[in-house]
Design a protein around this motif. Structure first.
Motif, PDB file in Angstrom:
ATOM      1  N   GLU A  19       9.451   9.607   6.295  1.00 31.89           N
ATOM      2  CA  GLU A  19       9.223   8.927   7.643  1.00 31.89           C
ATOM      3  C   GLU A  19       7.604   8.100   7.623  1.00 31.89           C
ATOM      4  OE1 GLU A  19      11.419   7.599  10.062  1.00 31.89           O
ATOM      5  OE2 GLU A  19      12.830   8.374   8.756  1.00 31.89           O
ATOM      6  N   LEU A  20       6.844   9.020   7.402  1.00 31.58           N
ATOM      7  CA  LEU A  20       5.417   8.753   7.309  1.00 31.58           C
ATOM      8  C   LEU A  20       5.062   7.618   6.455  1.00 31.58           C
ATOM      9  CD1 LEU A  20       2.473   9.065   8.433  1.00 31.58           C
ATOM     10  CD2 LEU A  20       2.294  10.923   6.884  1.00 31.58           C
ATOM     11  N   VAL A  21       5.658   8.174   5.099  1.00 24.62           N
ATOM     12  CA  VAL A  21       5.296   7.195   3.909  1.00 24.62           C
ATOM     13  C   VAL A  21       5.922   5.778   4.323  1.00 24.62           C
ATOM     14  CG1 VAL A  21       6.041   6.757   1.435  1.00 24.62           C
ATOM     15  CG2 VAL A  21       5.126   9.237   2.488  1.00 24.62           C
ATOM     16  N   THR A  22       7.245   5.840   4.691  1.00 21.04           N
ATOM     17  CA  THR A  22       8.041   4.549   5.200  1.00 21.04           C
ATOM     18  C   THR A  22       7.037   3.792   6.075  1.00 21.04           C
ATOM     19  OG1 THR A  22       9.765   5.519   4.858  1.00 21.04           O
ATOM     20  CG2 THR A  22       9.908   3.559   6.185  1.00 21.04           C
ATOM     21  N   ALA A  27       3.160  -0.925   7.352  1.00 22.35           N
ATOM     22  CA  ALA A  27       2.068  -1.334   7.844  1.00 22.35           C
ATOM     23  C   ALA A  27       1.079  -1.895   6.649  1.00 22.35           C
ATOM     24  CB  ALA A  27       1.196  -0.110   8.307  1.00 22.35           C
ATOM     25  N   ALA A  28       1.022  -1.159   5.427  1.00 26.83           N
ATOM     26  CA  ALA A  28       0.218  -1.736   4.311  1.00 26.83           C
ATOM     27  C   ALA A  28       0.519  -3.173   4.095  1.00 26.83           C
ATOM     28  CB  ALA A  28       0.181  -0.826   3.296  1.00 26.83           C
ATOM     29  N   GLU A  34       7.976  -7.656   4.125  1.00 26.71           N
ATOM     30  CA  GLU A  34       6.925  -7.711   2.904  1.00 26.71           C
ATOM     31  C   GLU A  34       7.137  -6.391   2.430  1.00 26.71           C
ATOM     32  OE1 GLU A  34       6.328  -8.680   6.092  1.00 26.71           O
ATOM     33  OE2 GLU A  34       6.190 -10.819   5.820  1.00 26.71           O
ATOM     34  N   ALA A  35       7.433  -5.362   3.038  1.00 25.86           N
ATOM     35  CA  ALA A  35       7.360  -3.898   2.501  1.00 25.86           C
ATOM     36  C   ALA A  35       8.807  -3.912   1.649  1.00 25.86           C
ATOM     37  CB  ALA A  35       7.519  -3.004   3.496  1.00 25.86           C
ATOM     38  N   VAL A  36       9.681  -4.432   1.895  1.00 24.23           N
ATOM     39  CA  VAL A  36      10.872  -4.603   1.214  1.00 24.23           C
ATOM     40  C   VAL A  36      10.743  -5.409  -0.166  1.00 24.23           C
ATOM     41  CG1 VAL A  36      13.428  -5.397   1.242  1.00 24.23           C
ATOM     42  CG2 VAL A  36      12.685  -3.989   2.867  1.00 24.23           C
ATOM     43  N   LYS A  37      10.355  -6.494   0.186  1.00 20.76           N
ATOM     44  CA  LYS A  37       9.896  -7.478  -0.994  1.00 20.76           C
ATOM     45  C   LYS A  37       9.021  -6.899  -1.975  1.00 20.76           C
ATOM     46  CE  LYS A  37       7.834 -11.936  -1.869  1.00 20.76           C
ATOM     47  NZ  LYS A  37       7.181 -13.149  -1.493  1.00 20.76           N
ATOM     48  N   ALA A  38       7.843  -6.069  -1.762  1.00 16.95           N
ATOM     49  CA  ALA A  38       7.081  -5.244  -2.562  1.00 16.95           C
ATOM     50  C   ALA A  38       7.994  -4.283  -3.243  1.00 16.95           C
ATOM     51  CB  ALA A  38       5.905  -4.537  -1.773  1.00 16.95           C
ATOM     52  N   LEU A  39       8.764  -3.575  -2.506  1.00 13.70           N
ATOM     53  CA  LEU A  39       9.576  -2.632  -3.220  1.00 13.70           C
ATOM     54  C   LEU A  39      10.535  -3.202  -4.289  1.00 13.70           C
ATOM     55  CD1 LEU A  39      10.735  -0.250  -0.154  1.00 13.70           C
ATOM     56  CD2 LEU A  39       8.982   0.253  -2.187  1.00 13.70           C
TER      57      LEU A  39
END
Length: 56
Positions: A19-22, A27-28, A34-39
């Protein structure tokens, strides 16, 4: 190869921390999209790397 295995084990996330890492990843990268795109980009790069390693 042993060194790579040790490094990957050190970088593994404890399931209790997902949860924290997600939240940190979202946020990053400025939001969930954007997070999904980076993944997806990281996953594609890892798949290419594994395909190349399989050829060796």
């Amino acid at each position: 190869m042993g060194e790579q295995t040790e490094r990957s084990q050190e970088q593994q996330v404890d399931p209790a921390d997902w949860e924290l890492v997600t939240d940190e990843a979202i946020a990053a990268h400025g939001g969930a999209r954007e997070a999904v795109k980076a993944l997806l980009i990281a996953n594609a790069a890892l798949e290419r790397e594994l395909a190349l390693a399989a050829l060796l």
